[in-house]
Design a protein around this motif. Structure first.
Motif, PDB file in Angstrom:
ATOM      1  N   VAL A 132       0.783  -1.195  -0.124  1.00  0.00           N
ATOM      2  CA  VAL A 132      -0.039   0.231  -0.024  1.00  0.00           C
ATOM      3  C   VAL A 132       0.830   1.262   0.091  1.00  0.00           C
ATOM      4  O   VAL A 132       0.471   2.404  -0.673  1.00  0.00           O
ATOM      5  N   SER A 133       1.940   1.054   0.845  1.00  0.00           N
ATOM      6  CA  SER A 133       2.970   2.307   0.726  1.00  0.00           C
ATOM      7  C   SER A 133       3.289   2.867  -0.610  1.00  0.00           C
ATOM      8  O   SER A 133       3.797   4.084  -0.767  1.00  0.00           O
ATOM      9  N   PHE A 134       3.424   2.108  -1.706  1.00  0.00           N
ATOM     10  CA  PHE A 134       3.783   2.436  -2.995  1.00  0.00           C
ATOM     11  C   PHE A 134       2.570   3.374  -3.521  1.00  0.00           C
ATOM     12  O   PHE A 134       2.940   4.033  -4.703  1.00  0.00           O
ATOM     13  N   SER A 135       1.526   3.612  -3.192  1.00  0.00           N
ATOM     14  CA  SER A 135       0.397   4.310  -3.685  1.00  0.00           C
ATOM     15  C   SER A 135       0.758   5.698  -3.777  1.00  0.00           C
ATOM     16  O   SER A 135       0.656   6.110  -4.754  1.00  0.00           O
ATOM     17  N   ALA A 136       1.318   6.157  -2.664  1.00  0.00           N
ATOM     18  CA  ALA A 136       1.832   7.551  -2.665  1.00  0.00           C
ATOM     19  C   ALA A 136       2.773   7.868  -3.507  1.00  0.00           C
ATOM     20  O   ALA A 136       2.884   9.157  -4.306  1.00  0.00           O
ATOM     21  N   ILE A 137       3.696   6.744  -3.918  1.00  0.00           N
ATOM     22  CA  ILE A 137       4.854   7.322  -4.823  1.00  0.00           C
ATOM     23  C   ILE A 137       4.421   7.084  -6.087  1.00  0.00           C
ATOM     24  O   ILE A 137       4.768   7.921  -7.060  1.00  0.00           O
ATOM     25  N   LEU A 138       3.308   6.220  -6.696  1.00  0.00           N
ATOM     26  CA  LEU A 138       2.661   6.251  -7.930  1.00  0.00           C
ATOM     27  C   LEU A 138       1.910   7.514  -8.199  1.00  0.00           C
ATOM     28  O   LEU A 138       1.782   7.979  -9.529  1.00  0.00           O
ATOM     29  N   VAL A 139       1.180   8.023  -7.083  1.00  0.00           N
ATOM     30  CA  VAL A 139       0.365   9.158  -7.391  1.00  0.00           C
ATOM     31  C   VAL A 139       1.067  10.717  -7.625  1.00  0.00           C
ATOM     32  O   VAL A 139       0.540  11.419  -8.208  1.00  0.00           O
ATOM     33  N   LYS A 140       2.085  10.571  -6.925  1.00  0.00           N
ATOM     34  CA  LYS A 140       3.029  11.927  -6.469  1.00  0.00           C
ATOM     35  C   LYS A 140       3.457  12.304  -7.990  1.00  0.00           C
ATOM     36  O   LYS A 140       3.701  11.648  -9.032  1.00  0.00           O
ATOM     37  N   ASN A 141       2.899  13.580  -8.399  1.00  0.00           N
ATOM     38  CA  ASN A 141       3.302  14.167  -9.542  1.00  0.00           C
ATOM     39  C   ASN A 141       2.488  13.682 -10.917  1.00  0.00           C
ATOM     40  O   ASN A 141       2.721  14.111 -11.977  1.00  0.00           O
ATOM     41  N   SER A 142       1.302  12.952 -10.567  1.00  0.00           N
ATOM     42  CA  SER A 142       0.469  12.650 -11.555  1.00  0.00           C
ATOM     43  C   SER A 142      -0.348  13.948 -12.206  1.00  0.00           C
ATOM     44  O   SER A 142      -0.623  14.904 -11.351  1.00  0.00           O
ATOM     45  N   ALA A 143      -0.596  13.851 -13.518  1.00  0.00           N
ATOM     46  CA  ALA A 143      -1.365  14.964 -14.020  1.00  0.00           C
ATOM     47  C   ALA A 143      -2.789  14.994 -14.190  1.00  0.00           C
ATOM     48  O   ALA A 143      -3.423  15.665 -14.514  1.00  0.00           O
ATOM     49  N   ALA A 144      -3.153  13.660 -13.961  1.00  0.00           N
ATOM     50  CA  ALA A 144      -4.616  13.229 -13.957  1.00  0.00           C
ATOM     51  C   ALA A 144      -5.247  13.568 -12.572  1.00  0.00           C
ATOM     52  O   ALA A 144      -4.715  13.624 -11.756  1.00  0.00           O
ATOM     53  N   PRO A 145      -6.703  13.956 -12.921  1.00  0.00           N
ATOM     54  CA  PRO A 145      -7.677  14.162 -11.522  1.00  0.00           C
ATOM     55  C   PRO A 145      -7.543  13.038 -10.679  1.00  0.00           C
ATOM     56  O   PRO A 145      -7.145  11.909 -11.345  1.00  0.00           O
ATOM     57  N   SER A 146      -7.463  13.263  -9.415  1.00  0.00           N
ATOM     58  CA  SER A 146      -7.135  12.225  -8.344  1.00  0.00           C
ATOM     59  C   SER A 146      -8.514  10.941  -8.678  1.00  0.00           C
ATOM     60  O   SER A 146      -7.960   9.729  -8.692  1.00  0.00           O
ATOM     61  N   MET A 147      -9.514  11.413  -8.705  1.00  0.00           N
ATOM     62  CA  MET A 147     -10.499  10.389  -8.945  1.00  0.00           C
ATOM     63  C   MET A 147     -10.452   9.614 -10.402  1.00  0.00           C
ATOM     64  O   MET A 147     -11.000   8.373 -10.333  1.00  0.00           O
ATOM     65  N   VAL A 148      -9.777  10.120 -11.253  1.00  0.00           N
ATOM     66  CA  VAL A 148      -9.686   9.407 -12.451  1.00  0.00           C
ATOM     67  C   VAL A 148      -8.458   8.313 -12.320  1.00  0.00           C
ATOM     68  O   VAL A 148      -8.753   7.151 -12.741  1.00  0.00           O
ATOM     69  N   LEU A 149      -7.478   8.567 -11.274  1.00  0.00           N
ATOM     70  CA  LEU A 149      -6.521   7.527 -10.981  1.00  0.00           C
ATOM     71  C   LEU A 149      -7.246   6.298  -9.962  1.00  0.00           C
ATOM     72  O   LEU A 149      -6.877   5.390 -10.229  1.00  0.00           O
ATOM     73  N   VAL A 150      -8.264   6.798  -9.419  1.00  0.00           N
ATOM     74  CA  VAL A 150      -9.076   5.739  -8.562  1.00  0.00           C
ATOM     75  C   VAL A 150      -9.741   4.970  -9.506  1.00  0.00           C
ATOM     76  O   VAL A 150      -9.780   3.916  -9.190  1.00  0.00           O
ATOM     77  N   PHE A 151     -10.213   5.491 -10.402  1.00  0.00           N
ATOM     78  CA  PHE A 151     -11.196   4.741 -11.405  1.00  0.00           C
ATOM     79  C   PHE A 151     -10.182   3.657 -12.384  1.00  0.00           C
ATOM     80  O   PHE A 151     -10.618   2.545 -12.178  1.00  0.00           O
TER      81      PHE A 151
ATOM     82  N   GLU B  92      -5.367  13.154  -3.255  1.00  0.00           N
ATOM     83  CA  GLU B  92      -5.503  14.669  -3.145  1.00  0.00           C
ATOM     84  C   GLU B  92      -4.557  15.195  -2.189  1.00  0.00           C
ATOM     85  O   GLU B  92      -3.860  16.004  -2.541  1.00  0.00           O
ATOM     86  N   ALA B  93      -4.633  14.239  -1.187  1.00  0.00           N
ATOM     87  CA  ALA B  93      -3.841  15.044   0.082  1.00  0.00           C
ATOM     88  C   ALA B  93      -2.107  14.880  -0.125  1.00  0.00           C
ATOM     89  O   ALA B  93      -1.439  15.781  -0.152  1.00  0.00           O
TER      90      ALA B  93
END
Length: 302
Positions: free
Chosen positions: A31-50, A99-100
């Motif tokens: 689970v800890s890798f989640s923040a690494i993969l999300v950081k600096n993403s250009a897509a909206p957060s909810m799109v990544l969740v989708f 988002e956080a």
């Protein structure tokens, strides 16, 4: 000297329980890798969740259908409702957490979202009558103290920190609902069936919410889909699914407490991938977290 069969059985039980708890902790690493993969993403957060939920659900669909055939009689209306609630709040949790991470540091976001342990501990105490030993509460308190130190050492590392902190806290509350619903469902449903339903519900939830906001699902580049795939496999199937599996064998409060190790792992990964060097206080806090987790683990928890 003859071995006492009763003691041997107790040793095997203790060893089995410890092994299951270690598996849960490995899930925290995923689970800890989640923040690494999300950081600096250009897509909206909810799109990544989708992307994350859809890909995870697709991977589980075939085994999930097989599990449904075996467990059809166990799927009551109450359990289905709990699965729907669980999936809905899981989608909200991921969105708020992503988002956080965009607005505050990795360690701070992981810290605040993992305050879920308090929501779950009190809920299991009052609603499920699940006794939590006094010494276990000491472990929870020590672990949370260490998490606070980690967060303070990394505070101010991102822009608009207050917004990020509030998102993380809201995500914590949503995660608590997900964990509690999972505790109910996992008494009767297998991990495969439960997670398949929940991940599909989470995917559908994000589609509905994105449609309401008129946010497109695609067009952000292949890299964002790869991020979603990485989270689906590493963080979801090898992370959250492990937590769902563990709910049948260990207490919900232990799982929530184990998740407090995420700031430690996330901080280390932040150093490796983004050179987010925590303050010395964050390192000290990480050691305190490990001590709190160990203390909690050795207590008599089933």
């Amino acid at each position: 000297m003859n071995e006492n069969p009763m003691n041997a059985g107790e040793d095997q039980t203790d060893s089995s329980s410890l092994g299951k708890k270690c598996i849960v902790i490995l899930g925290v690493v995923g689970v800890s890798f989640s923040a690494i993969l999300v950081k600096n993403s250009a897509a909206p957060s909810m799109v990544l969740v989708f992307y994350r939920m859809l890909l995870a659900a697709l991977i589980l669909t075939v085994p999930g259908i097989a599990a449904l055939r075996r467990e059809r009689s166990a799927v009551t209306g109450k359990l289905l409702l709990c699965c729907l609630i669980s999936g809905f709040f899981l989608a909200l949790h991921f969105t708020l957490y992503f988002e956080a991470v965009k607005y505050t540091s990795i360690a701070s976001a992981a810290l605040l979202v993992d305050t879920e342990v308090f929501f779950v501990a009190f809920a299991t105490l009052f609603f499920f009558r699940e006794r939590i030993p006094h010494k276990a509460w000491i472990g929870i308190a020590v672990t949370f103290l260490g998490s606070i130190i980690v967060g303070l050492g990394d505070a101010g590392g991102g822009s608009d920190v207050m917004r990020g902190d509030l998102c993380a806290l809201a995500g914590s509350a949503c995660m608590a609902v997900y964990t509690i619903m999972g505790k109910i469902c996992r008494k009767s449903l297998s991990t495969t069936l439960y997670t398949t339903i929940v991940y599909w519900v989470a995917a559908v939830t994000t589609v509905i919410l994105l449609s309401i906001q008129a946010v497109p699902l695609f067009g952000y580049g292949g890299e964002e889909i790869l991020r979603g795939f990485g989270m689906a496999v590493l963080c979801t199937l090898l992370g959250h699914s492990v937590f769902s599996w563990g709910l049948r064998y260990v207490s919900a409060s232990f799982i929530s407490t184990a998740k407090l190790m995420e700031p430690v792992f996330a901080s280390v990964l932040g150093i490796l991938f983004f050179r987010e060097i925590p303050e010395a206080s964050a390192v000290i806090g990480g050691l305190i977290i490990l001590a709190g987790i160990y203390y909690y683990t050795i207590q008599k928890e089933v």
